[in-house]
Design an enzyme around this catalytic site. Structure first.
Site, PDB file in Angstrom:
ATOM      1  N   HIS A  16       2.304   1.999  -3.118  1.00 54.12           N
ATOM      2  CA  HIS A  16       1.378   2.933  -3.761  1.00 54.12           C
ATOM      3  C   HIS A  16       1.866   4.371  -3.710  1.00 54.12           C
ATOM      4  O   HIS A  16       1.088   5.297  -3.936  1.00 54.12           O
ATOM      5  CB  HIS A  16      -0.005   2.830  -3.109  1.00 54.12           C
ATOM      6  CG  HIS A  16      -0.697   1.526  -3.364  1.00 54.12           C
ATOM      7  ND1 HIS A  16      -1.967   1.247  -2.909  1.00 54.12           N
ATOM      8  CD2 HIS A  16      -0.290   0.413  -4.035  1.00 54.12           C
ATOM      9  CE1 HIS A  16      -2.308   0.027  -3.283  1.00 54.12           C
ATOM     10  NE2 HIS A  16      -1.304  -0.501  -3.967  1.00 54.12           N
TER      11      HIS A  16
ATOM     12  N   ASP B 265       0.858  -1.179   0.000  1.00 56.70           N
ATOM     13  CA  ASP B 265       0.000   0.000   0.000  1.00 56.70           C
ATOM     14  C   ASP B 265       0.897   1.233   0.000  1.00 56.70           C
ATOM     15  O   ASP B 265       2.028   1.159  -0.464  1.00 56.70           O
ATOM     16  CB  ASP B 265      -0.950  -0.036   1.202  1.00 56.70           C
ATOM     17  CG  ASP B 265      -2.285   0.642   0.905  1.00 56.70           C
ATOM     18  OD1 ASP B 265      -2.279   1.850   0.639  1.00 56.70           O
ATOM     19  OD2 ASP B 265      -3.337  -0.034   0.947  1.00 56.70           O
TER      20      ASP B 265
END
Length: 388
Positions: free
Chosen positions: A238, A215
């Site tokens: 991310h 993430d």
């Protein structure tokens, strides 16, 4: 005689102020990775908490099996306590043991806490929970590996967080925090495993850190004021994200954030600001992304005010988050997609003061395109006409 008395008082003062050291082995903790050492660790904490002198708790080499730990300093005689972690702390293999806890390891209500250990590892053994989540089964949310809450003057140095169930590091409601030389390691497909999450905190710095996760490498939540990020390697992951913002109608803003000298490699995003498409009182302002390298990044520069992951249960309203005074400078490298700069701002509160200087992004050896909506203040001569 008087001089001897002064000397005695001096040495008494020095000895009373000198640090005490407590080794978890002395309290019965076994470094075999199989015997639950939670009780022994909490006994060490209780003893350290009762000391009026500075205290260092030592975790030597070895593997220490631990359930959830809450190191609460609200009743400590001294709020300044040091944890030296040379070994590996291991969570139970059965993710259900800590999976419904907010934190596996929590430090709170402290002033001057230091957690360090070059070689120290926090192994949350989160892979089985990731598998549960990706299978669609009913699973616990998962515990954040280590959190610091309602504390001041926090230093975290040299630790490695491995395979967290949820977030790796969380800074919440803290002031004057420094993270340096930490490592985050998790698979690129591990769900919700943000590397470092900051919210409701001020004067936070992150230096010389390597983050590989599934993430956001760093996620910056509401109420963050005065964050400095420098010399970070991010990927997979991310990217470094401000947000998501606007989840609540009444929300504190994010301001005074600098991200510099960061290398993004194979990430979904690079420099990102994201907000939910719904009314909110929040904002993001005085943001700096500078001297960043993009290596095959899907969205090197992105502002997304229609954020809704997986397009599930989207509010489908208009974002009330006001984004202003954002600088992207000296951003170069390669985009994995044709559009290297995507600014999708709110029609209700368009972005203002967006400045891009020396941004050079390529897609398949050609200049990457840009796409901008409701974005004001873009400096001319840098991108395709649709971004001016």
């Amino acid at each position: 005689m008087a001089s001897l008395l002064v000397l005695f008082v001096f040495f008494f003062f020095i000895s009373s102020c000198s640090a005490q050291s407590y080794n978890v082995l002395s309290f019965g903790a076994k470094p075999d990775g199989k015997t639950d050492a939670t009780k022994e660790f909490m006994a060490v904490w209780k003893t350290a908490c009762a000391s009026s002198r500075p205290v260092t708790i030592v975790v030597p080499k070895g593997r220490f099996l631990l359930r959830s730990l809450n190191f609460d300093g609200s009743k400590c005689k001294r709020k300044h306590i040091t944890f030296r972690v040379d070994g590996t702390l291991v969570a139970p293999a059965d993710y259900r043991v800590i999976g419904n806890e907010d934190y596996w390891i929590l430090f709170q209500h402290l002033d001057g806490v230091t957690v360090y250990g070059y070689g120290g590892v926090l192994d949350a053994q989160g892979t089985s929970l990731w598998g549960c989540k990706t299978s669609g089964k009913n699973c616990p949310r998962g515990a954040t590996t280590i959190g610091f809450q309602s504390s001041r003057n926090v230093v975290v140095s040299g630790l490695t967080s491995l395979n967290s169930q949820m977030f790796h590091f969380v800074i919440n409601g803290c002031n004057n925090v420094k993270l340096q030389g930490v490592k985050v390691l998790a698979a690129g497909n591990s769900p919700n495993t943000d590397g470092i999450h900051i919210q409701s905190s001020s004067t936070v710095s992150i230096f010389s850190t390597k983050i590989s996760t599934g993430d956001d490498c760093v996620s910056i939540g509401p109420g963050t004021n005065g964050l400095w990020i420098e010399n970070v390697a991010c990927g997979p992951g991310h990217g470094i994200s401000i947000g998501s913002l606007g989840k609540d109608a009444v929300e504190s803003g994010v301001q005074n954030v600098t991200v510099k000298t960061v290398t993004f490699t194979g990430t979904q995003n690079g420099a990102r600001i994201k907000s939910w498409p719904r009314p909110s009182s929040g904002f993001a302002r005085n943001i700096r992304f500078q001297h960043c390298v993009m290596n095959n990044v899907d969205n090197p520069i992105i502002i997304d005010q229609n954020y809704c992951p997986r397009n599930e249960n989207c509010p489908r309203q208009v974002s009330g988050i006001k984004i202003s005074d954002v600088l992207f400078v000296d951003i170069h490298g390669t985009s994995a997609t044709e559009v290297g700069v995507r600014l999708n701002c709110s029609p209700k509160k368009p972005c203002t003061g967006i400045r891009l200087k020396d941004v050079k992004l390529k897609y398949r050896n050609k200049p990457a395109a840009s796409a901008c909506v409701h974005a004001g203040g873009i400096e001319a001569g840098l991108f395709q006409p649709n971004c001016l």
